[in-house]
Design an enzyme around this catalytic site. Structure first.
Site, PDB file in Angstrom:
ATOM      1  N   ASP A 122      92.599  48.975  96.669  1.00 31.49           N
ATOM      2  CA  ASP A 122      92.508  50.356  96.183  1.00 31.49           C
ATOM      3  C   ASP A 122      91.808  50.485  94.840  1.00 31.49           C
ATOM      4  O   ASP A 122      92.083  51.404  94.091  1.00 31.49           O
ATOM      5  CB  ASP A 122      93.902  51.010  96.158  1.00 31.49           C
ATOM      6  CG  ASP A 122      94.806  50.377  95.113  1.00 31.49           C
ATOM      7  OD1 ASP A 122      94.376  49.390  94.486  1.00 31.49           O
ATOM      8  OD2 ASP A 122      95.929  50.879  94.915  1.00 31.49           O
ATOM      9  N   CYS A 123      90.863  49.566  94.518  1.00 31.48           N
ATOM     10  CA  CYS A 123      90.113  49.842  93.292  1.00 31.48           C
ATOM     11  C   CYS A 123      89.187  51.032  93.556  1.00 31.48           C
ATOM     12  O   CYS A 123      88.716  51.251  94.668  1.00 31.48           O
ATOM     13  CB  CYS A 123      89.396  48.608  92.748  1.00 31.48           C
ATOM     14  SG  CYS A 123      88.207  47.830  93.811  1.00 31.48           S
ATOM     15  N   LYS A 124      88.974  51.828  92.491  1.00 31.28           N
ATOM     16  CA  LYS A 124      88.410  53.173  92.677  1.00 31.28           C
ATOM     17  C   LYS A 124      86.903  53.182  92.915  1.00 31.28           C
ATOM     18  O   LYS A 124      86.378  54.052  93.595  1.00 31.28           O
ATOM     19  CB  LYS A 124      88.706  54.038  91.440  1.00 31.28           C
ATOM     20  CG  LYS A 124      90.179  54.165  91.105  1.00 31.28           C
ATOM     21  CD  LYS A 124      90.832  55.268  91.937  1.00 31.28           C
ATOM     22  CE  LYS A 124      92.315  55.405  91.626  1.00 31.28           C
ATOM     23  NZ  LYS A 124      93.124  54.243  92.093  1.00 31.28           N
ATOM     24  N   LYS A 178      88.721  47.612 101.543  1.00 32.39           N
ATOM     25  CA  LYS A 178      89.257  48.949 101.229  1.00 32.39           C
ATOM     26  C   LYS A 178      89.944  49.573 102.441  1.00 32.39           C
ATOM     27  O   LYS A 178      91.069  50.064 102.319  1.00 32.39           O
ATOM     28  CB  LYS A 178      88.188  49.849 100.603  1.00 32.39           C
ATOM     29  CG  LYS A 178      87.938  49.490  99.133  1.00 32.39           C
ATOM     30  CD  LYS A 178      87.041  50.464  98.402  1.00 32.39           C
ATOM     31  CE  LYS A 178      86.865  50.014  96.954  1.00 32.39           C
ATOM     32  NZ  LYS A 178      85.892  50.845  96.217  1.00 32.39           N
ATOM     33  N   ASP A 196      89.867  50.441  86.359  1.00 31.77           N
ATOM     34  CA  ASP A 196      90.213  51.819  86.719  1.00 31.77           C
ATOM     35  C   ASP A 196      91.186  52.398  85.697  1.00 31.77           C
ATOM     36  O   ASP A 196      91.087  53.559  85.318  1.00 31.77           O
ATOM     37  CB  ASP A 196      90.840  51.869  88.118  1.00 31.77           C
ATOM     38  CG  ASP A 196      89.846  51.440  89.179  1.00 31.77           C
ATOM     39  OD1 ASP A 196      88.633  51.656  88.986  1.00 31.77           O
ATOM     40  OD2 ASP A 196      90.275  50.863  90.190  1.00 31.77           O
TER      41      ASP A 196
END
Ligand code: GRE
Length: 340
Positions: free
Chosen positions: A248-250, A243, A211
């Site tokens: 919180d990886c996009k 999530k 990210d």
């Protein structure tokens, strides 16, 4: 198929014969042959390549290599020696050979500077690193590159616009003693290599490296170190459970495989597995490779040349994807017709 490109192809320094024999004792049935082949850049390799239609090879220093050296100064010294040695030994053979930088991964800015030297001064095509860097006073620590202090390194990889090959190494220290010592036949290709690399790569995904560095391109071998098989389940758990719990990886794991991750066929010569990987991640992100001399040209090339693939996919996987990724000029048989 002529003009194939192979990019997980190992060498060692001729002066390290004793060390090469030690490593061969775990992984090679004929350690004399292995030692002869891995210490040679041109003689056997070029003969095999001519016989089996490999036009271009990207060479890398063998595992565990510099990642096995926990003294930072010694590690850096060896990395520089290896890089200078291979640069010298492929000189004049640019139509057959390229190289990946060997890096000491103790310090992000030092690793970035050596990569920059290799790419800008020596013409190398990227870096190949053997999983975590051993560190600490007794080598029992492991440095992962998925932590924020490595952003500095990844920014330089992005800026230089070269791929980073995350290659396995053997488990060592406490991890080895607790997990593998009593299961020693699982060390290496049967299990430990894939576990190490998949943990590290998924660490990079979940800790947001891609990210923060959306242009970063990471290659993994062995048809994806077990990950393609697990994409559905990883995706399900990331999206539906982790999530909501705070991961919180996009993007999704599928997105990272589309935009940032490549896999090679090194050491995994199965048409069924390849076909599965094509359905999971697509033919545009798969690259032919051998894994010489841990595997041999005959097995890799007769399998690939004879595999039931469309001509378009054979061309992409055999060479066209790699040509684009590494921005290669013409090399031996780079434009030869692709046939089945
Ligand atoms: C490698 O690629 O480095 C390797 C080894 C040992 C066994 C198999 C293998 O170092 O592919």
């Amino acid at each position: 198929m002529l003009g194939k490109i192979a990019l997980e192809e190992a060498f060692s320094l001729p002066r390290q014969e004793e060390r090469t024999r030690w490593w061969a004792s775990f992984f090679a049935v004929d350690s004399d042959k292995h030692t002869r082949e891995i210490s040679d850049i041109d003689k056997y390799r070029t003969q095999y390549a001519d016989k089996y239609g490999v036009g271009y090879q990207i060479l890398s220093y063998t595992a565990p290599g510099v990642q096995d050296i926990w003294d930072p100064k010694e590690a850096q010294k060896l990395a520089v020696e290896v890089n200078d040695w291979v640069a010298e030994n492929i000189k004049g053979k640019e139509d057959r050979y390229g190289a990946f930088a060997t890096l000491s991964m103790h310090n992000p800015s030092e690793a970035a500077a050596e990569l920059r030297r290799c790419v800008t001064k020596l013409g190398f095509l990227g870096a190949l690193v053997n999983d975590t860097q051993r560190a600490g006073s007794d080598g029992d620590d492991m440095i992962f590159y998925d932590q924020p202090e490595w952003d500095e390194f990844w920014s330089v990889v992005e800026e230089l616009d070269v791929p980073f090959y995350l290659h396995p190494r053997n488990p060592t220290g406490t991890i080895h003693d607790k997990l593998w010592a009593k299961r020693k036949w699982l060390v290496g290709p049967p299990l430990s290599f894939a576990q190490g690399v998949s943990l590290h790569l998924l660490g990079m995904v979940t800790n947001g490296v891609f990210d923060r560095h959306p242009k970063l391109q990471v290659i993994i071998g062995h048809l994806g170190e077990h990950l393609p098989f697990d994409i559905w389940r990883i995706n399900h758990w990331f999206e539906d459970v982790k999530k909501p719990l705070g991961l919180d990886c996009k993007r999704t794991i599928k997105d990272y495989f589309q935009d940032n991750i490549w896999i090679t066929t090194s050491g995994h010569f199965s048409t069924q597995t390849l076909a599965f990987c094509q359905t999971m991640i697509g033919s545009d992100r798969i690259l032919f490779s051998i894994d010489y001399p841990f595997e041999n040209f005959h097995d890799a090339c007769t399998w690939f040349d004879g595999a039931e693939l469309s001509l378009a996919d054979k061309a992409k996987i055999g060479r066209e994807n790699a040509k684009k990724l590494f921005k290669l000029d013409k090399y031996k048989d780079s434009e030869a017709p692709v046939t089945n």
